[in-house]
Design an enzyme around this catalytic site. Sequence first.
Site, mmCIF file in Angstrom:
data_model
loop_
_atom_site.group_PDB
_atom_site.id
_atom_site.type_symbol
_atom_site.label_atom_id
_atom_site.label_comp_id
_atom_site.label_asym_id
_atom_site.label_seq_id
_atom_site.Cartn_x
_atom_site.Cartn_y
_atom_site.Cartn_z
ATOM 1 C CD GLU A 45 -2.692 1.289 2.515
ATOM 2 O OE1 GLU A 45 -3.369 2.315 2.730
ATOM 3 O OE2 GLU A 45 -2.725 0.294 3.266
ATOM 4 C CG LEU A 98 0.486 26.902 -15.188
ATOM 5 C CD1 LEU A 98 1.701 26.008 -15.043
ATOM 6 C CD2 LEU A 98 -0.793 26.070 -15.116
ATOM 7 C CB SER A 131 4.727 12.366 6.763
ATOM 8 O OG SER A 131 4.349 12.370 5.398
#
Length: 401
Positions: A243, A339, A367
């Site tokens: 996973e 952008l 994390s």
Amino acid sequence: MSSSYFTEEHQLFRESLRDFLQKEVAPNVDKWEEEGKIESAIWTKIGEMGYFGLATPEEYDGLGLDLFYTTIFLEEMQRINSGGFAAAMWAHAYLAMTHLNKNANHQQKLKYLVPSVHGRKIGCLGVTEPFGGSDVAGMRTTAVKKEDVYVINGSKTFITNGVYGDYIILAAKTDVSAGNKGISLFIVDRDAEGVSANKLNKLGWRASDTAELAFDNVQVPEENLIGLEGQGFTFIMEAFALERLVMGINAHARAEFALEYALQYMAEREAFGKSINQFQALRHKYVELFAEVEVCKEYNYAVVGKLDRGEYAVKEATISKLKSTKVADEVIYGCLQFLGGYGYIEDYPMARMLRDSRLGPIGGGTSEILKEIIAKIVIDKKEYRAPLKNAPEKDLKISVS
């Protein structure tokens, strides 16, 4: 693509899958993102193409291919820019179906795995609870044996495919006094009496359905127990490596796609008489991001190789997710900046990509949790070993994350 990992057959598979996704999926993504639901027909189309059965043996209508085909499947899913659609697909194929492939008996495979390969049954994995995610041993959902059924009570949350799926690979405690040794896995039909779902409203992954599931005296036949009572924890721990690697691959793939799009934009966008890819500050920033993704990608491929050879690469897979999801967030943030104002507009892909990417460092173990697991391995010298299937309980080598 690195030729040291991928053959010509892999390349042909990638081209075929990319063409399929562009024709069958990409035109519908915006609609599914807006509606928060994926049309059922696409599941069977993907099943007919064999994409759900890449890791399933031919005996159960799969293709029995190596893990690099799975890697390609995950990478190409990220290129259509819908983290939700991709998550729904891999949660079915590599969360729910992984347990069917590895741990279910023959009859369970015939009833659930074969139709899953064909996209006729959609599965989800029910482990995370409102009061705990990575603390699997602390789950509160119970399964009490009464004659030939188990009666399940409790709840799960953040379950991808939990609203519109057909079955749940559910973790529950069959012995509340035994800690992690009292956890078992069951196959629970989504439409069973007493199962209810509340659809969660998410920041990203909008196309996928994510549920909070409740189980109120749900009766599950004893033949739906996967393996033996008390083996659930070992099954879950074993699946975590795949996973986490899946999420690491997803991360490097979406970051790579973001870089490709940004570079195309920078070549076309002009400022002060030249394209913005000629400005040193932007060029050097781009290269820094590109280099980070290349390092993650090559590392992830090496970990794929380890798992494909049957190695129990807990440390490596955990590092894959920790590093790659962090890099993906940084890269996509940087690409949105390239952008300018258009990066903040929904008509351009970066806004959705930024939202979708943010789940990377959260789902499948935050994390912070992953850092502690790695710390136990590299600092405390803790060993994580593959479970011994059907061994006496005293012989099982189990490490709690």
